[in-house]
Write a protein that holds these residues in place. Structure first.
Motif, short mmCIF file in Angstrom:
data_model
loop_
_atom_site.label_atom_id
_atom_site.label_comp_id
_atom_site.label_asym_id
_atom_site.label_seq_id
_atom_site.Cartn_x
_atom_site.Cartn_y
_atom_site.Cartn_z
N LYS A 1 0.83 -1.21 0.00
CA LYS A 1 0.00 0.00 0.00
C LYS A 1 0.86 1.26 0.00
CE LYS A 1 -3.48 -0.50 3.22
NZ LYS A 1 -4.15 -0.97 4.35
N PHE A 2 1.90 1.21 0.80
CA PHE A 2 2.79 2.36 0.84
C PHE A 2 3.50 2.55 -0.49
CE2 PHE A 2 6.94 4.32 1.54
CZ PHE A 2 6.53 5.53 2.05
N ASP A 3 3.96 1.45 -1.08
CA ASP A 3 4.62 1.54 -2.39
C ASP A 3 3.67 2.10 -3.45
OD1 ASP A 3 6.88 0.53 -1.24
OD2 ASP A 3 6.57 -1.53 -1.96
N ASP A 4 2.41 1.72 -3.36
CA ASP A 4 1.42 2.17 -4.35
C ASP A 4 1.10 3.66 -4.21
OD1 ASP A 4 1.25 -0.33 -5.38
OD2 ASP A 4 -0.71 -0.83 -4.52
N PHE A 5 0.99 4.14 -2.99
CA PHE A 5 0.45 5.50 -2.79
C PHE A 5 1.40 6.48 -2.10
CE2 PHE A 5 -3.33 2.89 -3.33
CZ PHE A 5 -4.09 3.66 -4.19
N GLY A 6 2.38 5.99 -1.38
CA GLY A 6 3.32 6.88 -0.72
C GLY A 6 2.69 7.86 0.24
N MET A 7 1.70 7.39 0.97
CA MET A 7 0.98 8.29 1.88
C MET A 7 1.72 8.46 3.20
SD MET A 7 -0.14 5.09 1.64
CE MET A 7 -0.43 3.65 2.68
N GLU A 8 1.45 9.61 3.84
CA GLU A 8 2.07 9.86 5.15
C GLU A 8 1.32 9.13 6.25
OE1 GLU A 8 1.38 12.52 3.14
OE2 GLU A 8 3.40 13.20 2.62
N GLN A 9 0.01 9.02 6.06
CA GLN A 9 -0.80 8.37 7.09
C GLN A 9 -1.65 7.27 6.48
OE1 GLN A 9 -3.12 10.84 9.84
NE2 GLN A 9 -1.92 12.59 9.15
N SER A 10 -1.91 6.27 7.28
CA SER A 10 -2.75 5.18 6.81
C SER A 10 -3.65 4.73 7.95
CB SER A 10 -1.85 4.02 6.36
OG SER A 10 -2.61 3.03 5.73
N ILE A 11 -4.94 4.78 7.68
CA ILE A 11 -5.90 4.48 8.74
C ILE A 11 -6.62 3.17 8.42
CG2 ILE A 11 -8.02 5.28 9.88
CD1 ILE A 11 -7.05 8.14 9.17
#
Length: 593
Positions: A340-350
RNA sequence: GCUUUUGUAGUUCAAUGGAUAGAAUGUCAGAUUCCGGUUCUGAUGAUGGGGGUUCGAAUCCCUUCAAAAGCACCA
């Protein structure tokens, strides 16, 4: 610069000048003045006392004098114990309202350049959604919309649990007892049809267990030895081997389920930017296990299984890879998190997941932290409590589960009945009527489920939720509709804005102050991932508006055009903010009802 | 047994460590009704128990009681 900021700055300066000390703004505490005292803004003086070395009262007087001299908007002050109550000039409030609140940019989204992912819904594909899932879906959607409204770029994702023994149970039961039934042949929604066979499996499985127990096996043995469970396990193995027949059955039945879920999602008004499927992710995470071994975060036992020791953190030892090299739940979640992080590079994930998984997420986040993942600090489990009914607990085995589709239909039917009884919308077309019933029914449901803090258990009372008075969605919808009706009756022109030289009544002032809080309420609710606090704020607005509307002389008959315009401006802004705020919760407020 | 979460008016929910704990509903009394099934005003009534920290505790700490959940080479 807003008034709060001016006051805190003045206090910091006052402490410097009067006491030759340095105090920081974040040590200061401003709050709204309680209605029983004079003033609008109150400074809690106690934190300043240790700098002034005077009594709270004397300190408050010092600060009061200083603020009075240095902050133009402050016209008066009074001291009650350790509280400094400040009166702000009418000009300030009127100006705030006319210039800032009526500006179209007032409640507009200001992008903050940050990305956040909200994972929610995450259903199993062996049975239809129930009331518990409804809370999850509404919560996830509302939190995502809330974050959008606070300026985040939001990605909504749904991680579907589409594989495993549970779906094999439905598949097997359908194969054995299904007579080739399809959604088309039965008229059943796909997810309900598959759910039906999950129930049949359970029933037949229990029969087998009983038989075996009667033959002298212990219950535990019988549960393992029953032919049906063995066949289901066999089917899971075949699935993993890619057996063409099993895969094709799996695809067929999952497709039915997705069609059914699609209908339910649409009715709930939720959506997703991306779906992840466990059939694609269940093998992930093994490379992370390798990484953890290399970093010495994990260790291998003699049988080849891989573990992490979390006893120093007050938790247990936790398995991350089986001895046979296959993944467990947490293995794939490690892998999925990375993906998920690789796909979107978001700072937060809920992660919106029920509180029965609190321990799992604690462990998951801790592991990722220990692995040194830079993004691990941004992970958050939004845990929510179970939903109860006035009739008691929902138990799938006892058939007391409330089906999501049934519930939605009942809410709409109930809205229809209530509306028809009143006969106010006889001029509506059929389509308009149906839309209205839908919006009221869903609004009632959504508001009731969202007004409670996520982590608390929730008691859902369908009857109370759809009441048009009290703390409910329909009450807010109704308040909005009344304002709209008033505005059209008064022939309101929104382009006339600036109205000065008006004396504000107490309630008008309270109304303006309340509406002015909208952006900070959104922001606070977003930060704490709490649609409930927004829901409560919107209710406060509706309630305060009713008070205002009741106290003020009839607006439509007002002869002073300036006053009339000003009051209509308040009405208009109230309606706009109610509409906007409710939409964040996924609730449509009708123009008429 | 261990861990976590939750205990607030009869009931359902609020309350960034701040003033006399707010609403809704229910009950009782009154007022108003601009287009509103209304709405408004007042009365009523609560921090599970016991300690502690603090100028100040529903909130933080300890303890006890109660409810729920978790404690699988299930997900």
């Amino acid at each position: 610069m807003n008034i709060d900021k001016k006051i805190t700055t003045a206090v910091v300066n006052a402490v410097k000048e009067l006491y030759q000390q340095e105090i920081f703004e974040n040590q200061l505490n401003l709050q709204e003045t309680r209605p029983e005292f004079e003033g609008q803004i109150t400074l809690v003086v106690f934190p300043v006392v240790r700098f002034s070395k005077k009594t709270p009262e004397d300190t408050a007087k010092d600060l009061g004098e200083y603020i009075l001299k240095n902050v133009q908007e402050v016209t008066k002050y009074n001291v009650v114990k350790g509280f400094l109550n400040l009166s702000i000039s009418e000009t300030y409030w009127l100006n705030l309202f006319n210039v800032e609140l009526l500006n179209s940019n007032f409640a507009a989204v200001k992008p903050n350049g940050k990305k956040v992912m909200v994972e929610y819904s995450s259903p199993n594909t062996n049975k239809p959604l129930h009331l518990g899932h409804v809370r999850n879906n509404l919560l996830g959607y509302a939190v995502a919309e809330l974050l959008k409204a606070d300026g985040f770029e939001v990605f909504k994702v749904n991680l579907v649990n589409d594989r495993g023994i549970h779906i094999c149970k439905s598949m097997l039961a359908w194969q054995l007892y299904g007579n080739n039934e399809t959604p088309q042949s039965t008229g059943l929604k796909g997810d309900h049809l598959v759910g039906k066979y999950y129930v049949i499996f359970d029933k037949e499985y229990k029969k087998e267990i009983e038989t075996l127990v009667a033959q002298g096996q212990s219950e535990e043995e019988a549960k393992k030895n029953a032919p049906l469970i063995k066949q289901a396990q066999q089917m899971l193995l075949q699935w993993e081997e890619g057996n063409a027949e099993v895969i094709s059955l799996w695809q067929k039945m999952n497709a039915w389920v997705y069609e059914g879920f699609g209908v339910t999602y649409k009715k709930l008004g939720v959506d997703f930017d991306k779906y992840y499927y466990e059939s694609n992710t269940y093998l992930l995470g093994k490379d992370i296990v390798e990484e953890g071994l290399a970093k010495g975060v994990f260790f291998k036992k003699e049988d080849g299984s891989v573990w992490i020791d979390l006893t120093e953190d007050g938790l247990d030892q936790k398995l991350v890879l089986r001895a046979d090299g296959t993944s467990v739940y947490i293995t794939q979640d490690l892998g999925t998190a990375q993906m998920k992080f690789d796909d979107f590079g978001m700072e937060q994930s809920i992660y919106v997941v029920g509180n029965e998984q609190d321990y799992h997420f604690k462990v998951l986040f801790l592991i990722l932290n220990k692995l040194g993942k830079s993004w691990a600090d941004g992970l958050h489990h939004l845990s929510y409590g179970m939903v109860d009914l006035p009739s008691g607990k929902m138990k799938s085995r006892e058939g007391t589960v409330v089906d999501a589709d049934d519930l939605i239909d009942e809410m709409i039917a109930s809205a229809k009945q209530k509306t028809e009884e009143l006969g106010k919308i006889t001029d509506f077309s059929e389509q308009e009527k149906n839309d209205l019933y839908y919006n009221i029914g869903l609004g009632a449901l959504k508001y009731f489920l969202l007004k409670v803090e996520p982590k608390k258990r929730l008691l859902f009372d369908p009857n109370e939720s759809i009441d048009f008075q009290g703390h409910t969605g329909p009450f807010i919808q109704y308040t909005h509709a009344r304002i709209k009706s008033l505005l059209s009756k008064a022939n309101y022109q929104s382009d006339v804005k600036s109205v000065d030289g008006i004396v504000l009544s107490e309630t008008e002032l309270a109304m303006i102050m309340l509406l002015a809080k909208y952006p900070s309420e959104i922001s606070a609710a977003a930060k704490s991932h709490s649609p409930a606090s927004l829901a409560n704020y919107l209710y406060e607005i509706a309630k305060m508006f009713n008070k205002f509307y009741h106290e003020v002389p009839p607006i439509v008959k007002e002869e002073d055009e300036k006053i009339k315009q000003h009051r209509l401006n308040i009405c208009k802004l109230t309606a706009d903010l109610l509409k906007k705020g409710m939409l964040i919760l996924g609730i449509v407020v009708p123009e008429r009802m």
